[in-house]
Design a protein around this motif. Structure first.
Motif, PDB file in Angstrom:
ATOM      1  N   LYS A 140       0.728  -1.133  -0.112  1.00 37.24           N
ATOM      2  CA  LYS A 140      -0.036  -0.023   0.078  1.00 37.24           C
ATOM      3  C   LYS A 140       0.989   1.080   0.137  1.00 37.24           C
ATOM      4  CE  LYS A 140      -3.956   1.917   2.347  1.00 37.24           C
ATOM      5  NZ  LYS A 140      -4.822   1.752   3.635  1.00 37.24           N
ATOM      6  N   VAL A 141       1.921   1.211   0.750  1.00 39.73           N
ATOM      7  CA  VAL A 141       2.976   2.349   0.796  1.00 39.73           C
ATOM      8  C   VAL A 141       3.591   2.502  -0.668  1.00 39.73           C
ATOM      9  CG1 VAL A 141       5.261   3.123   1.727  1.00 39.73           C
ATOM     10  CG2 VAL A 141       3.436   2.145   3.156  1.00 39.73           C
ATOM     11  N   LYS A 142       3.624   1.280  -1.325  1.00 41.64           N
ATOM     12  CA  LYS A 142       4.395   1.514  -2.639  1.00 41.64           C
ATOM     13  C   LYS A 142       3.603   2.214  -3.632  1.00 41.64           C
ATOM     14  CE  LYS A 142       6.816  -0.630  -6.408  1.00 41.64           C
ATOM     15  NZ  LYS A 142       7.400  -1.983  -6.956  1.00 41.64           N
ATOM     16  N   ARG A 143       2.139   1.870  -3.657  1.00 42.41           N
ATOM     17  CA  ARG A 143       1.260   2.462  -4.423  1.00 42.41           C
ATOM     18  C   ARG A 143       1.308   4.184  -4.263  1.00 42.41           C
ATOM     19  NH1 ARG A 143      -1.645  -2.143  -3.297  1.00 42.41           N
ATOM     20  NH2 ARG A 143      -2.953  -1.165  -1.709  1.00 42.41           N
ATOM     21  N   ARG A 144       1.385   4.354  -3.123  1.00 43.73           N
ATOM     22  CA  ARG A 144       1.371   5.864  -2.702  1.00 43.73           C
ATOM     23  C   ARG A 144       2.697   6.400  -3.141  1.00 43.73           C
ATOM     24  NH1 ARG A 144      -1.296   8.346   2.346  1.00 43.73           N
ATOM     25  NH2 ARG A 144      -3.213   7.699   1.509  1.00 43.73           N
ATOM     26  N   ALA A 145       3.813   5.528  -2.749  1.00 42.22           N
ATOM     27  CA  ALA A 145       5.297   6.186  -2.977  1.00 42.22           C
ATOM     28  C   ALA A 145       5.552   6.429  -4.582  1.00 42.22           C
ATOM     29  CB  ALA A 145       6.408   5.092  -2.406  1.00 42.22           C
ATOM     30  N   LEU A 146       4.821   5.467  -5.331  1.00 40.92           N
ATOM     31  CA  LEU A 146       5.132   5.801  -6.870  1.00 40.92           C
ATOM     32  C   LEU A 146       4.744   7.418  -7.280  1.00 40.92           C
ATOM     33  CD1 LEU A 146       3.669   2.526  -8.089  1.00 40.92           C
ATOM     34  CD2 LEU A 146       6.009   3.218  -8.442  1.00 40.92           C
ATOM     35  N   LYS A 147       4.007   8.100  -6.319  1.00 37.91           N
ATOM     36  CA  LYS A 147       3.633   9.301  -6.703  1.00 37.91           C
ATOM     37  C   LYS A 147       4.528  10.511  -6.139  1.00 37.91           C
ATOM     38  CE  LYS A 147      -1.314   8.137  -6.161  1.00 37.91           C
ATOM     39  NZ  LYS A 147      -2.628   8.402  -5.663  1.00 37.91           N
ATOM     40  N   ALA A 148       5.555   9.981  -5.501  1.00 33.72           N
ATOM     41  CA  ALA A 148       6.613  10.869  -5.136  1.00 33.72           C
ATOM     42  C   ALA A 148       7.094  11.749  -6.253  1.00 33.72           C
ATOM     43  CB  ALA A 148       7.743  10.205  -4.441  1.00 33.72           C
ATOM     44  N   ALA A 149       7.617  13.047  -5.666  1.00 30.77           N
ATOM     45  CA  ALA A 149       8.279  13.848  -7.003  1.00 30.77           C
ATOM     46  C   ALA A 149       9.794  13.232  -7.236  1.00 30.77           C
ATOM     47  CB  ALA A 149       8.302  15.185  -6.484  1.00 30.77           C
ATOM     48  N   ALA A 150      10.335  12.472  -6.318  1.00 27.46           N
ATOM     49  CA  ALA A 150      11.538  11.936  -6.484  1.00 27.46           C
ATOM     50  C   ALA A 150      11.996  11.087  -5.614  1.00 27.46           C
ATOM     51  CB  ALA A 150      12.883  13.116  -6.530  1.00 27.46           C
ATOM     52  N   LEU A 151      13.016  10.043  -5.943  1.00 29.33           N
ATOM     53  CA  LEU A 151      13.378   9.081  -4.693  1.00 29.33           C
ATOM     54  C   LEU A 151      14.743   8.881  -4.858  1.00 29.33           C
ATOM     55  CD1 LEU A 151      10.502   7.572  -6.382  1.00 29.33           C
ATOM     56  CD2 LEU A 151      10.700   6.403  -4.419  1.00 29.33           C
ATOM     57  N   TYR A 159      20.188   2.549  -4.828  1.00 34.65           N
ATOM     58  CA  TYR A 159      19.526   3.028  -6.239  1.00 34.65           C
ATOM     59  C   TYR A 159      18.959   1.973  -7.047  1.00 34.65           C
ATOM     60  CZ  TYR A 159      19.694   5.236 -10.702  1.00 34.65           C
ATOM     61  OH  TYR A 159      19.173   5.582 -12.087  1.00 34.65           O
ATOM     62  N   ARG A 160      19.990   0.997  -7.085  1.00 32.06           N
ATOM     63  CA  ARG A 160      19.633  -0.037  -8.186  1.00 32.06           C
ATOM     64  C   ARG A 160      18.127  -0.914  -7.498  1.00 32.06           C
ATOM     65  NH1 ARG A 160      24.999  -1.722  -7.706  1.00 32.06           N
ATOM     66  NH2 ARG A 160      24.564  -3.726  -6.614  1.00 32.06           N
ATOM     67  N   GLU A 161      17.940  -0.876  -6.352  1.00 31.40           N
ATOM     68  CA  GLU A 161      16.931  -1.532  -5.905  1.00 31.40           C
ATOM     69  C   GLU A 161      15.475  -0.801  -6.228  1.00 31.40           C
ATOM     70  OE1 GLU A 161      17.242  -2.601  -1.691  1.00 31.40           O
ATOM     71  OE2 GLU A 161      18.530  -4.048  -2.081  1.00 31.40           O
ATOM     72  N   LEU A 162      15.881   0.556  -6.065  1.00 32.15           N
ATOM     73  CA  LEU A 162      14.699   1.441  -6.513  1.00 32.15           C
ATOM     74  C   LEU A 162      14.197   1.444  -7.938  1.00 32.15           C
ATOM     75  CD1 LEU A 162      15.734   4.788  -4.827  1.00 32.15           C
ATOM     76  CD2 LEU A 162      13.816   3.461  -4.157  1.00 32.15           C
ATOM     77  N   VAL A 163      15.363   1.182  -8.786  1.00 34.37           N
ATOM     78  CA  VAL A 163      14.838   1.054 -10.041  1.00 34.37           C
ATOM     79  C   VAL A 163      14.295  -0.348 -10.591  1.00 34.37           C
ATOM     80  CG1 VAL A 163      15.819   0.713 -12.573  1.00 34.37           C
ATOM     81  CG2 VAL A 163      16.357   2.571 -11.029  1.00 34.37           C
ATOM     82  N   ALA A 164      14.827  -1.461  -9.702  1.00 42.51           N
ATOM     83  CA  ALA A 164      14.564  -2.798  -9.916  1.00 42.51           C
ATOM     84  C   ALA A 164      12.983  -2.893  -9.472  1.00 42.51           C
ATOM     85  CB  ALA A 164      15.507  -3.646  -9.118  1.00 42.51           C
ATOM     86  N   ALA A 165      12.749  -2.332  -8.394  1.00 47.01           N
ATOM     87  CA  ALA A 165      11.411  -2.283  -7.747  1.00 47.01           C
ATOM     88  C   ALA A 165      10.225  -1.558  -8.659  1.00 47.01           C
ATOM     89  CB  ALA A 165      11.313  -1.545  -6.361  1.00 47.01           C
ATOM     90  N   GLY A 166      10.828  -0.782  -9.788  1.00 49.66           N
ATOM     91  CA  GLY A 166       9.877  -0.203 -10.607  1.00 49.66           C
ATOM     92  C   GLY A 166       9.684   1.253 -10.625  1.00 49.66           C
ATOM     93  N   TYR A 167      10.367   1.876  -9.651  1.00 47.12           N
ATOM     94  CA  TYR A 167      10.235   3.207  -9.556  1.00 47.12           C
ATOM     95  C   TYR A 167      10.888   3.831 -10.715  1.00 47.12           C
ATOM     96  CZ  TYR A 167       8.922   2.951  -4.764  1.00 47.12           C
ATOM     97  OH  TYR A 167       8.089   2.494  -3.537  1.00 47.12           O
TER      98      TYR A 167
END
Length: 395
Positions: A140-151, A159-167
């Motif tokens: 549920k957090v991830k669905r909302r986190a996808l709306k963040a302006a930046a990560l 950084y690689r994990e963020l990209v691999a997670a679909g951000y």
């Protein structure tokens, strides 16, 4: 032109101790020194701490400490969201430490009105991205986190994990943490640092000329510091007066003390507690041991390398990357005290090699990972996002 108004949310802040706490404190102070109006939102873990203070130019607001458990976590989220809503219009961007509860609360309260930037604070099996994948609330957090302006990923692994997670790649940034560069070390300064530490904590006594190594990291899980203790037996066999200082928060003292006694190292391996500022402790050391599996390990490694002490780090993707594949710190395999002990003995045996390693490490940190560079990179990102949001609002 109006100064940039920033809110940084972090569960723990000065005087709480730890690598992440020190970085966020230095970041907030650096941003304030460059003209930003910075407010740090944190938790009042100790009732004697004032609810509001100014720390090195940044305003610090401590929200009430919640109780432990599920309901306490939800109350902490509610307190954070309520503060952000109450102060709507008084800040231009929110920077959140972590991709968990606080990210969910901040995006719900401020997302859409101002940019919200999320900073991954941990990686690997216990890191933010895997938690989001494996937890019901995490998804549920991830669905909302996808709306963040930046990560922001502060290490190559995160950084690689963020990209691999679909951000989205266009909103994911590799912004390494930075550390201050202490004054240059020399034998006289090292001895002065040892005498100063002993004057406030007799446990830190060591005979003149004896090798001293510092283990830095959390001590609540005795596995990693226990390996350092076992490795120290090799050092103590060669230098009876050598000292190992186990520095870190959450000391599991009964278990660690049992291991120290079993290794016949009482008085030669000691647990003096945690330090809000580790600079003076590192300045007193000939060598530093950096573990893996600790969310603070990458920053601890940078602090150790900046101190110019010779560093032995447990091999991990982040430690290997920051240490230049072993050019700026000795890397040893995890879980085995023998290679760690061998590396420490070799460094203490060859002062010239240790000095060259420490000098190269300090130069590397100053060039790539100084706190000033980290502050400038964060400020550039924040300013760009805030300016873009204001432009959209005017159009």
């Amino acid at each position: 032109m109006r100064p940039l108004r920033l809110v940084i949310t972090t569960r723990r802040f000065w005087p709480a101790v730890g690598g992440t706490e020190r970085f966020i404190a230095n970041l907030a102070a650096g941003l304030a020194a460059r003209g930003a109006l910075v407010t740090v939102l944190t938790i009042q873990w100790d009732p004697t701490w004032p609810a509001e203070i100014t720390y090195r130019g940044a305003a610090v607001v401590r929200l009430p400490r919640p109780e432990e458990g599920f309901f306490g976590s939800r109350r902490a989220m509610r307190n954070l969201a309520r503060w952000l809503r109450r102060h709507d219009g008084l800040y231009d961007l929110v920077y959140v430490c972590g991709l968990r509860d606080d990210a969910f609360a901040a995006l719900g309260a401020a997302g859409g009105r101002v940019p919200v930037v999320l900073r991954a604070t941990s990686s690997g099996p216990s890191g933010d991205c895997l938690w989001q994948l494996n937890s019901g609330f995490g998804r549920k957090v991830k669905r909302r986190a996808l709306k963040a302006a930046a990560l922001v990923g502060p290490t190559e692994t995160s950084y690689r994990e963020l990209v691999a997670a679909g951000y989205p790649r266009d909103r994911a940034y590799a912004l390494p943490s930075g550390v201050p560069l202490p004054g240059l070390a020399n034998p006289a300064a090292r001895q002065a640092a040892r005498e100063a530490l002993e004057s406030v904590n007799p446990l830190l006594h060591c005979p003149p000329g004896a090798p001293v190594a510092v283990y830095t990291g959390r001590l609540d899980d005795p596995q990693s510091p226990g390996i350092a203790v076992a490795a120290w037996r090799q050092v103590a066999q060669r230098w009876r007066a050598a000292r190992l200082w186990l520095i870190g928060p959450h000391a599991n003292q009964p278990e660690l003390n049992r291991r120290i006694e079993a290794a016949d190292l009482v008085g030669r391996a000691v647990i003096p507690g945690a330090f809000a500022d580790v600079e003076e402790v590192l300045a007193a050391a000939d060598g530093v041991i950096v573990p893996d599996g600790d969310s603070d390990a990458p920053l601890l490694l940078l602090e150790a390398m900046a101190s110019r002490a010779a560093v032995v780090a447990i091999d991990s993707p982040d430690n290997r990357s920051l240490a230049g594949g072993g050019r700026f710190a000795r890397l040893v395999p995890p879980g085995d005290p023998r290679p760690l002990g061998d590396a420490l003995v070799e460094l203490f045996d060859s002062a010239c090699d240790a000095a060259r390693l420490g000098a190269a490490a300090r130069e590397h940190v100053g060039r790539e990972y100084g706190i000033d560079r980290a502050v400038e990179e964060h400020l550039a990102l924040f300013s760009s996002l805030a300016h873009h949001k204001r432009s959209l609002d005017r159009s």
